[in-house]
Write an enzyme that holds these catalytic residues in place. Structure first.
Site, mmCIF file in Angstrom:
data_model
loop_
_atom_site.group_PDB
_atom_site.id
_atom_site.type_symbol
_atom_site.label_atom_id
_atom_site.label_comp_id
_atom_site.label_asym_id
_atom_site.label_seq_id
_atom_site.Cartn_x
_atom_site.Cartn_y
_atom_site.Cartn_z
ATOM 1 N N GLU A 175 3.367 -41.076 67.294
ATOM 2 C CA GLU A 175 2.530 -40.934 66.098
ATOM 3 C C GLU A 175 2.531 -39.496 65.573
ATOM 4 O O GLU A 175 2.596 -39.268 64.373
ATOM 5 C CB GLU A 175 1.097 -41.373 66.429
ATOM 6 C CG GLU A 175 0.132 -41.182 65.278
ATOM 7 C CD GLU A 175 -1.296 -41.634 65.597
ATOM 8 O OE1 GLU A 175 -1.532 -42.127 66.717
ATOM 9 O OE2 GLU A 175 -2.158 -41.499 64.715
ATOM 10 N N GLU A 214 -14.423 -44.362 65.608
ATOM 11 C CA GLU A 214 -13.734 -44.602 64.340
ATOM 12 C C GLU A 214 -14.158 -45.926 63.691
ATOM 13 O O GLU A 214 -13.327 -46.736 63.289
ATOM 14 C CB GLU A 214 -12.217 -44.576 64.548
ATOM 15 C CG GLU A 214 -11.741 -43.245 65.086
ATOM 16 C CD GLU A 214 -10.224 -43.110 65.170
ATOM 17 O OE1 GLU A 214 -9.747 -42.009 64.912
ATOM 18 O OE2 GLU A 214 -9.550 -44.080 65.511
ATOM 19 N N ASP A 243 -6.302 -35.711 70.345
ATOM 20 C CA ASP A 243 -5.675 -36.977 69.988
ATOM 21 C C ASP A 243 -4.150 -36.918 70.021
ATOM 22 O O ASP A 243 -3.518 -36.901 68.974
ATOM 23 C CB ASP A 243 -6.153 -37.369 68.569
ATOM 24 C CG ASP A 243 -5.774 -38.789 68.210
ATOM 25 O OD1 ASP A 243 -5.234 -39.476 69.080
ATOM 26 O OD2 ASP A 243 -6.024 -39.193 67.067
HETATM 27 C C1 BDP Z 1 -5.498 -42.268 66.642
HETATM 28 C C2 BDP Z 1 -4.732 -43.197 65.756
HETATM 29 C C3 BDP Z 1 -5.482 -44.455 65.429
HETATM 30 C C4 BDP Z 1 -6.012 -45.085 66.702
HETATM 31 C C5 BDP Z 1 -6.836 -44.086 67.468
HETATM 32 C C6 BDP Z 1 -7.280 -44.589 68.832
HETATM 33 O O1 BDP Z 1 -4.405 -42.519 64.567
HETATM 34 O O2 BDP Z 1 -4.594 -45.303 64.732
HETATM 35 O O3 BDP Z 1 -6.755 -46.216 66.417
HETATM 36 O O4 BDP Z 1 -6.080 -42.935 67.721
HETATM 37 O O5 BDP Z 1 -6.738 -44.125 69.813
HETATM 38 O O6 BDP Z 1 -4.569 -41.385 67.174
HETATM 39 O O7 BDP Z 1 -8.162 -45.416 68.925
#
Ligand code: BDP
Length: 718
Positions: A410, A308, A382
């Site tokens: 989340e 990301e 996720d």
């Molecule tokens: C996702 C989240 C994000 C996190 C990412 C992670 O939306 O905010 O940075 O995972 O685990 O679920 O790195």
């Protein structure tokens, strides 16, 4: 005259405002004390027995940790039994001593201490005296908390014979908190860590937080976000980190830091952060040395790399192993570890997202240094309300794998939805990977017993914030609690842990407790039903992840779009991960490959995770898939309504402040559950073109209404 007027004014304010405050009904327990409130034990016979043990206590140790043990026993004795214990008395029926302080007639305890390591403890009765012993004072602290937990749960304490040690070495909370106190995916206020005022201002909350963690065996904390900020590694911030480490140490908690892989460039002014570059390696070694000179028991690094948008070794054509090992080497001499996250999916890859982590890490098995563990999210996507276990578990026999659970909700309704996650954690831990035949459970991968790995870890993404009640929702505390308890012992049941938590936090009354237990045990399934039933996943709205957005199909990356995951079309719905589709099934052991490949042997709750099926596909109970979908969405909403009714029936039995908080959250949850149901069903209907089943209550708004909703200020955004 003036002063008469003033007095009159004051009197009228007081008389008017006082009753107004009284009617607010927010007096009493507000949740700050968590499961450690030590409410009075009213059962007279238990009370009498407990008093006989806690009135006179012999504590044979002088450390800071021992002082915490003493304070905890004092708090427990005062709160539970209304007595002031007498420490150091000769006639004690409770003796607490580490191995080094055992006296001649206590040496019978030694054999029990042989196999319990630094953190285990023994609680043994001998001739009416209870001994709590351990190899270290931290073990004594854990033993003391365990002993107090027995009292809180009104357990018999005669003839105790308990020997415990944690099943997993590193039991950690990961805070996704930024240095400006924003908590990414945090729904309980700001970060509890006030970096601006540290190191000089040490809030009481830091101690209370450490105490709560110690009471459930958590021994590691990462105070900052995996999307890290290189500032944390500057001398100014390291002094702040040291202040926290000093507070946490006597509670048995080590600090770890998330780092930015590009720090050598950002902080050191180097031209590169290539892990094979000598200068880069030296820079990290010096940084690590500097940290250890301030924090001699520093735990190590947590790294999100090439994920990301975060920098990583891939930016230089290097592998995750090369990146992780470079850092691991700097920590080796100090006993530190690297937790390297497996949450990676490549922007330029066409491979379906759930397959990518496995594809990247399995070929690297055996290439990681001994002090590296790969931290894997429980499922392959996720933290969705339900996912199958990640196929990485069990697939890297030569590499230690750590579990990463999300405690913050989340994807399960933020902090206004009651969803007890104990059942979800257990579902993953108990899942049988079958990699070495039957019984190769995920928990055996995590505790190292399946492949004989010695570095073992379990991390939970914290749901803790500056809210008075810590977690935003009183029941969010149960998720923090159950995470810690399972990290200590994954064989405990979600039900037993919930029972403990209820008794310590809400009520010890049998009938009330049974009702709350039933709510908790069903709650996660309700969320699955009203959000993502039958294996659907990733249907949430964009960015903030608040509420439904199954229609979203215009995001920069394909695999950010809900449409990528549900694939609803005129024919049917679901993602085909069999060999005729993305072949995700191939990453699982043969046993599961076979079962996941056939809809009739795929567990129903994962049906649409693995299959694209016709809307009219017949479910085993004879109804169509379309009808089943409607049925599940309805069931989830009905479940929340049921929880609401149950909770209402408890008025008067729960502290009014806690009662109100939960009641308000439940009414939000009910509204939002209906929102999820209606929005998703209307959207899917626009594609399936099927009528709603008769039993399905027609939505009051239309699809356009749901699509138009905006939530620019939803909390916790990344
Ligand atoms: C996702 C989240 C994000 C996190 C990412 C992670 O939306 O905010 O940075 O995972 O685990 O679920 O790195």
């Amino acid at each position: 005259m003036k002063s008469v007027c003033f007095v009159f004014l004051l009197l009228s304010i007081l008389t008017v405002s006082h009753p107004a405050f009284a009617t607010l009904g927010f007096e009493g327990e507000d949740g700050y004390r968590l499961w450690l409130k030590y409410g009075p034990i009213t059962n007279t016979s238990a009370n009498k027995v407990y008093k006989s043990y806690l009135q006179h206590i012999k504590l044979r140790s002088q450390s800071k940790t021992a002082a915490i043990v003493q304070q905890e026993l004092r708090l427990a004795a005062t709160g539970l039994l209304n007595i002031q214990p007498n420490f150091g008395s000769i006639n004690s029926k409770l003796v607490i001593a580490p191995k080094a302080q055992l006296i001649a007639n206590e040496l019978w305890l030694l054999p029990y201490l042989n196999d319990i390591g630094d953190e285990g403890f023994v609680i043994k009765d001998k001739e009416g005296v209870i001994f709590i012993s351990a190899n270290s004072d931290i073990g004594l602290l854990y033993g003391t908390f365990h002993f107090i937990r027995l009292l809180q749960n009104m357990q018999p304490i005669e003839n105790l014979s308990i020997v415990q040690k944690p099943k997993v070495k590193l039991r950690m909370l990961n805070h996704w908190d930024d240095l400006n106190r924003h908590a990414e995916r945090g729904y309980a206020g700001q970060s509890i860590f006030d970096w601006h005022k540290l190191p000089d201002y040490k809030e009481q909350r830091y101690y209370d937080y450490a105490r709560a963690n110690a009471s459930i065996g958590i021994n590691g904390v990462v105070p900052i976000n995996v999307n890290s900020d290189s500032l944390i590694l500057t001398p100014k911030y390291l002094k702040k980190v040291k202040a926290l480490a000093d507070i946490f140490r006597p509670y048995g908690i080590k600090i770890y830091l998330s780092l930015k892989f590009s720090s050598p460039q950002q902080l050191g002014g180097l031209a590169t952060s290539d892990p094979l570059n000598k200068e880069v390696q030296q820079w990290w070694q010096q940084k690590t040395n500097q940290i250890y000179s301030l924090i001699p028991d520093f735990g190590g690094y947590l790294v999100k790399a090439n994920s990301e948008g975060q920098p990583g070794p891939g930016d230089y054509g290097r592998t995750h192993a090369q990146g992780a090992n470079m850092l691991a080497k700097t920590l080796q001499g100090f006993g530190g570890v690297v937790l390297w996250r497996a949450f990676v999916y490549n922007q330029n890859s066409n491979t379906e997202r759930s397959l990518q982590a496995y594809n990247e890490f399995v070929p690297l098995d055996g290439k990681f240094a001994q002090n590296v563990s790969i931290q894997v999210k429980n499922g392959p996507i996720d933290f969705q309300p339900r996912e199958p276990f990640s196929p990485l578990f069990g697939a890297t026999p030569e590499t230690s794998l750590a579990m990463e659970f999300q405690i913050t909700q989340e994807y399960l309704g933020f902090s206004t939805h009651l969803a007890y996650l104990g059942t979800m954690y257990k579902e993953t831990l108990m899942a049988d990977t079958h990699v070495l035949g039957k019984g190769s459970t995920v928990s055996k991968v995590i505790d190292g017993s399946l492949h004989n790995n010695s570095l073992t870890a379990m991390a939970g993404v914290a749901n803790i914030g500056s809210d008075r009640n810590w977690t935003g929702h009183i029941f969010g505390q149960a998720n923090w609690y159950v995470f810690g308890r399972l990290a200590w012992d994954h064989e405990l049941t979600a039900e037993d842990i919930a029972k403990e938590w209820i008794a310590m936090t809400l009520t010890t009354k049998g009938s009330a407790s049974a009702k709350i237990l039933s709510m908790m045990m069903h709650s996660r399934e309700y969320v699955v039903d009203y959000m993502t039933p039958l294996g659907l996943h990733h249907l949430m709205d964009t960015g903030h992840h608040f509420g439904p957005g199954p229609w979203v199909n215009n995001l920069g990356r394909d695999d950010w779009n809900p449409t990528y995951y549900h694939r609803a079309d005129a024919k049917g719905i679901g993602l085909n991960r069999t060999s005729s589709g993305t072949n995700g099934v191939s990453q699982y052991a043969r046993y599961w490959q076979k079962r996941f490949s056939d809809p009739s042997t795929t567990p129903q709750e994962l049906l649409l995770w693995f299959h694209h099926l016709d809307w009219d596909y017949l479910m085993p109970n004879g109804i169509t898939l379309w009808q089943a979908l409607a049925h599940h969405y309805d069931k989830g909403v009905a479940g929340v309504a049921q929880m609401q009714a149950t909770w209402s029936s408890l008025q008067g039995e729960i502290e009014p402040n806690q009662f109100k908080q939960v009641a308000m959250s439940l009414s939000i949850q009910l509204k939002e559950a209906k929102w999820w149901r209606d929005a998703c069903m209307l959207y899917f209907q626009s594609i399936s073109k099927r009528p709603f089943p008769e039993s399905f209550e027609p939505p009051k708004q239309n699809l356009e209404y749901f699509r138009s909703l905006q939530h620019p200020y939803a909390p916790g955004q990344g």
